[in-house]
Enzyme design. Sequence first.
Site, PDB file in Angstrom:
ATOM      1  N   GLU A   1      30.214  38.258  30.869  1.00  0.00           N
ATOM      2  CA  GLU A   1      30.577  38.925  32.121  1.00  0.00           C
ATOM      3  C   GLU A   1      31.916  39.635  31.895  1.00  0.00           C
ATOM      4  O   GLU A   1      32.978  39.099  32.132  1.00  0.00           O
ATOM      5  CB  GLU A   1      30.685  37.903  33.255  1.00  0.00           C
ATOM      6  CG  GLU A   1      30.827  38.519  34.622  1.00  0.00           C
ATOM      7  CD  GLU A   1      30.943  37.482  35.720  1.00  0.00           C
ATOM      8  OE1 GLU A   1      31.014  37.877  36.893  1.00  0.00           O
ATOM      9  OE2 GLU A   1      30.977  36.276  35.410  1.00  0.00           O
TER      10      GLU A   1
ATOM     11  N   ASN B   1      28.999  40.242  46.085  1.00  0.00           N
ATOM     12  CA  ASN B   1      30.330  39.888  45.610  1.00  0.00           C
ATOM     13  C   ASN B   1      30.772  40.839  44.502  1.00  0.00           C
ATOM     14  O   ASN B   1      30.002  41.146  43.590  1.00  0.00           O
ATOM     15  CB  ASN B   1      30.350  38.440  45.095  1.00  0.00           C
ATOM     16  CG  ASN B   1      30.147  37.447  46.223  1.00  0.00           C
ATOM     17  OD1 ASN B   1      31.087  37.040  46.883  1.00  0.00           O
ATOM     18  ND2 ASN B   1      28.900  37.072  46.464  1.00  0.00           N
TER      19      ASN B   1
ATOM     20  N   ASP C   1      25.412  29.147  48.431  1.00  0.00           N
ATOM     21  CA  ASP C   1      26.175  27.965  48.826  1.00  0.00           C
ATOM     22  C   ASP C   1      26.597  28.015  50.288  1.00  0.00           C
ATOM     23  O   ASP C   1      27.260  27.102  50.776  1.00  0.00           O
ATOM     24  CB  ASP C   1      27.411  27.803  47.931  1.00  0.00           C
ATOM     25  CG  ASP C   1      28.323  29.024  47.942  1.00  0.00           C
ATOM     26  OD1 ASP C   1      28.023  29.988  48.668  1.00  0.00           O
ATOM     27  OD2 ASP C   1      29.330  29.011  47.206  1.00  0.00           O
TER      28      ASP C   1
ATOM     29  N   ASP D   1      26.820  30.354  39.555  1.00  0.00           N
ATOM     30  CA  ASP D   1      28.134  30.911  39.194  1.00  0.00           C
ATOM     31  C   ASP D   1      29.163  29.779  39.171  1.00  0.00           C
ATOM     32  O   ASP D   1      30.311  29.935  39.584  1.00  0.00           O
ATOM     33  CB  ASP D   1      28.552  32.002  40.182  1.00  0.00           C
ATOM     34  CG  ASP D   1      29.648  32.902  39.629  1.00  0.00           C
ATOM     35  OD1 ASP D   1      29.800  32.964  38.396  1.00  0.00           O
ATOM     36  OD2 ASP D   1      30.362  33.531  40.426  1.00  0.00           O
TER      37      ASP D   1
END
Length: 518
Positions: A147, A257, A376, A401
């Site tokens: 990432e 996000n 979540d 994540d």
Amino acid sequence: MSLHSNTSNGLVCFTNCLLPQEDGSLLLRDLWIDEQRGVILDAQRTFFLRKERPDRTIDLSGNILSPGFLDIQINGAYGFDFSVYDGDDAKYQSGLKNVSANIVETGVTSLVPTIITQEKSMYPKLLSLLRPYSPSGGANLLGWHAEGPFLQLAKRGAHAPPFILSAPDKWHSFEAVYGEHNLAVREDWEMDVASGKSCGIGVRMITAAPEIDGVMDVIEELTKRGVIVSIGHSIASSDIATRAVQSGARLITHLFNAMPQLHHRDPSIIGLLGASPHISPAIPPTVPPTPVSGLPRSAKVPPPPSAKALTQLILSESTAPKIAASDEALSVGATPPMTPTHKAPVRMGSRSEMHLDKGHVAELEFERPFYGLIVDGIHSHPNSVRLAYTAHQDGCVLITDAMPMLDPHLRDGVHDWRDGKRLVKEGVRLYIEGTDTLAGSVVTMDTCVRNFARFTGCSLGEAIKCATYNPAKCLNIENCKGTLRPGADADFVVLDRQGRVVSTWVRGIMVWTSLLNV
């Protein structure tokens, strides 16, 4: 759960169980496996060819026998951070084994360790340590997910600014960072990794921002070499994001996000979920268009700024209103206004006529990408989760994540992180001490599955599909992972009808159970 065994011929029958199908349904059927080879069998074919019945039968008492969960974006767990390497190979490999051995309690049987942006000299070593590996008694480590570091500074989140790069030399920039051998053609790379003990699958993923100089030019080549390209930490416009997908990008990293939020005139990356198959963008500009407000109608509109100027503009928006709780999408400056003045024209695709039949769907010319969701209840509002799933059900991939603090047994409190920073864990919420900035997740995959079913109203079988078949298909490994097809790996998670983990099996061997009487 009851279990009967005799002298084994290697054949095992799971009976009285619900089997998730690839369409999200649940069917009451038996399942046969060969525990010696660790694969799923075609029961009828096996019976007639081998003329044998399973010597061992496992009654699952009406529970669900699901393919094992796949987590394709996880930064660490059980106290180990995949991005931290202190020069000790044995210590790092021990950390990998510890994660593999423990994460099976959450139903995960395969994972793709994710490393965030590093100093570029670290990548060749870390990626070599993250080659496919299947420790005995634990989850499969499928490869690596890098990432960064080719990310948008304005949407860097927790990624260190000094290490974020552009790719002015295009392919050579990528090779210089990741290492030529790590970006080899898939077949050559898999032959290389096969010399070690591996699961036989080599997964390589790169999250990059397509608007960054040089990135768009390498997407097609990465895809040809078997590397999964994901769009993330980006301010790409809809046109640029669409072009990236047309070039081979296959996934969106943690949807909502670290990207611009939805705007009706330019929905940016999020808009890919609703991409029309018969309307295509013209050749997009090299940077996302930006609005110019307050100009009279007669005023001449200036040309789009450079990528560097655009980033500086976003970072300078210090007068934007502060938001009480921030995350990767909001932690650096304000989301840029997405009302473009330099709107690229759209053109109709090759569709020659309109259809009149209700329910008819025209042949697709544009394949929408998969998208990762952290479910979540904190990173994305339940309504946002449902909205995304409604728009593109087959593309939904549940991810955690997760940070090293992921551990169902870890108490809430303050925990050391890196660079002298500390993180505060409160339930499934994790944030940087002294701030309200979210710092990744500590949610487990089985919790994500249960949350997803509640948030969207879908069935448990459909939620399971988003943690099994969909991620496997995204990675092009759906013939051996995330499925109950004959010939696939016998990696399972047994769930009760509320979605709680009862036991986990890897290659036909039970590696964890919540039951004491088995």
